[in-house]
Scaffold this motif. Structure first.
Motif, mmCIF file in Angstrom:
data_model
loop_
_atom_site.group_PDB
_atom_site.id
_atom_site.type_symbol
_atom_site.label_atom_id
_atom_site.label_comp_id
_atom_site.label_asym_id
_atom_site.label_seq_id
_atom_site.Cartn_x
_atom_site.Cartn_y
_atom_site.Cartn_z
ATOM 1 N N ARG A 79 15.797 23.904 9.864
ATOM 2 C CA ARG A 79 16.650 24.451 10.920
ATOM 3 C C ARG A 79 17.648 25.471 10.386
ATOM 4 O O ARG A 79 18.368 25.207 9.428
ATOM 5 N N ASP B 197 13.599 21.982 14.583
ATOM 6 C CA ASP B 197 14.026 20.904 13.685
ATOM 7 C C ASP B 197 13.491 21.007 12.257
ATOM 8 O O ASP B 197 13.986 20.315 11.371
ATOM 9 N N LYS C 88 23.909 26.714 16.448
ATOM 10 C CA LYS C 88 22.874 27.524 17.098
ATOM 11 C C LYS C 88 23.462 28.821 17.627
ATOM 12 O O LYS C 88 22.899 29.910 17.434
ATOM 13 N N ARG D 178 25.792 20.990 16.599
ATOM 14 C CA ARG D 178 24.498 21.671 16.577
ATOM 15 C C ARG D 178 24.494 22.857 17.550
ATOM 16 O O ARG D 178 23.927 23.916 17.256
ATOM 17 N N SER E 20 11.236 27.267 11.149
ATOM 18 C CA SER E 20 10.844 27.055 12.550
ATOM 19 C C SER E 20 11.085 28.310 13.386
ATOM 20 O O SER E 20 11.839 29.199 13.000
ATOM 21 N N TRP F 215 16.293 27.492 15.443
ATOM 22 C CA TRP F 215 17.023 26.218 15.538
ATOM 23 C C TRP F 215 16.073 25.036 15.745
ATOM 24 O O TRP F 215 16.506 23.930 16.016
#
Length: 388
Positions: free
Chosen positions: A366, A363, A22, A18, A357, A361
């Motif tokens: 995403r 939730d 990002k 993750r 969002s 990044w």
């Protein structure tokens, strides 16, 4: 307890991946926070929706696109209410292409309508299962097409879908049967927006029984609202900290049915929840993407999708009540959204689409732009424009 431990272990193992995503993907979406021209943002959002429809081999609208990836498969649920938006924009602008595209969306939905009349859950699939919410969303589009074109095929599809919704509805108006396999069992209060689609079908077809069934669901929804306006059992994944997206679906459903039936109690319920969101929004226009039962922010990211929906509700309340606070709130959150809407991206898969969002990044949705986030953004800008 063992399952929870395994879930936590998987989340910990996913953290490095993750972080890499990002770092590498978030810079691909790069809005100009100083560009706050509503006309430009509206144009680019509609153009993105057109590209999302043209991306696949059918005439549905692509679910969205993950940063750096291609457009995904078509999404029946949201194609339905994007058709509603395109019909609305054609009426307002006279742009016949938008109506042509809406008709194509409606015909595609007819082609994949299930034998019992329902609309499938999830993305378009060869192994479909029915979904109450998705059926109501497509009813919004079909009902708009019935009223705009009068075509018999849209009337037939609308009636089949509405009859199926009635066949799985409980006597108190709630839907326990027929919910999507992707929904969280017992937490689908947002189905009141599907009830709005059923109500629109009743008006379009002149069928009072559909309107009555929609009102029964709205009345059930009121029994699940707390005194402060918060709705119980209203989330895709965490009813204790529901998404603004699903709370806003509930407000939209109540307002939509109230407009068609002149039920002041339904409007008042939506207004309580909308007032709580107004108090929660900060000076810049940020609203937390998840909230607890005291309307306290539970996360530090914004659900742009839910913020756009809430803007729509505030504009509707301004039109109904004339209270300036609602128009001011819609303007503030729309500026927040425009500042986070990339209209200069050289990648046409991203330019004009709205992420789920912010930061991207977060939730919800995403590192992706979503067709329904973009649709609600269009509606939010249009509603503010009309309010002026």
């Amino acid at each position: 307890m063992l399952n929870l431990a395994r879930q936590i272990k998987r989340q910990i193992e996913a953290l490095p991946e993750r972080a890499r995503e990002k770092r590498e993907l978030s810079p691909l979406y790069d809005p100009d926070p100083a560009d706050l021209d509503p006309a430009r943002h509206l144009h680019e959002a509609i153009e993105w929706l057109k590209r999302a429809q043209d991306a696949g081999s059918d005439r549905g609208v692509a679910y969205g696109t993950r940063f750096g990836d291609h457009f995904d498969r078509s999404y029946p649920e949201t194609t339905g209410y994007i058709a509603q938006t395109f019909v609305d924009r054609e009426r307002a602008t006279g742009d016949s292409e938008l109506l042509e595209r809406a008709v194509q969306m409606g015909d595609w939905e007819i082609g994949i309508q299930m034998p019992e009349g329902a609309v499938m859950g999830g993305k378009v699939s060869r192994d479909p299962t029915p979904a109450v919410f998705n059926t109501g969303m497509v009813l919004l589009g079909w009902s708009a097409l019935v009223q705009r074109t009068g075509e018999e095929r849209f009337k037939t599809a609308t009636r089949r879908a509405a009859d199926w919704l009635l066949s799985v509805q409980e006597p108190n108006g709630h839907w326990i049967r027929g919910n999507s396999r992707y929904a969280l069992a017992g937490a689908t209060l947002y189905n009141v927006k599907a009830a709005w689609g059923l109500c629109e079908a009743g008006v379009a077809l002149g069928e009072q029984r559909y309107v009555d069934a929609a009102v029964r669901n709205a009345e059930y929804t009121l029994t699940q609202q707390q005194a402060n306006g918060w709705f119980r059992n209203c989330c895709l994944s965490d009813p204790a900290r529901p998404l603004l997206h699903t709370l806003a679906y509930t407000m939209q459903g109540l307002v939509g049915i109230a407009k068609l039936t002149k039920r002041q109690d339904l409007l008042a319920a939506a207004q309580r929840a909308a007032d709580a969101q107004l108090q929660l929004m900060d000076a810049e226009g940020f609203i937390p993407g998840r909230q607890d039962e005291q309307f306290r922010g539970a996360v530090k990211w914004c659900c742009l999708t839910g913020s756009a929906q809430t803007s729509i509700v505030w504009s509707e309340l301004f039109a109904w009540t004339g209270q300036q606070k609602y128009l001011d709130a819609a303007r503030r959150v729309n500026r927040y959204l425009m500042a986070r809407h990339d209209v200069r991206n050289p990648d046409v898969r991203l330019r004009g689409g709205l992420p789920g969002s912010w930061p991207v990044w977060g939730d919800y949705g995403r590192l992706a732009v979503l067709n329904w986030a973009t649709k609600f953004f269009v509606d939010a800008l249009v509603m503010e424009q009309r309010s002026r």
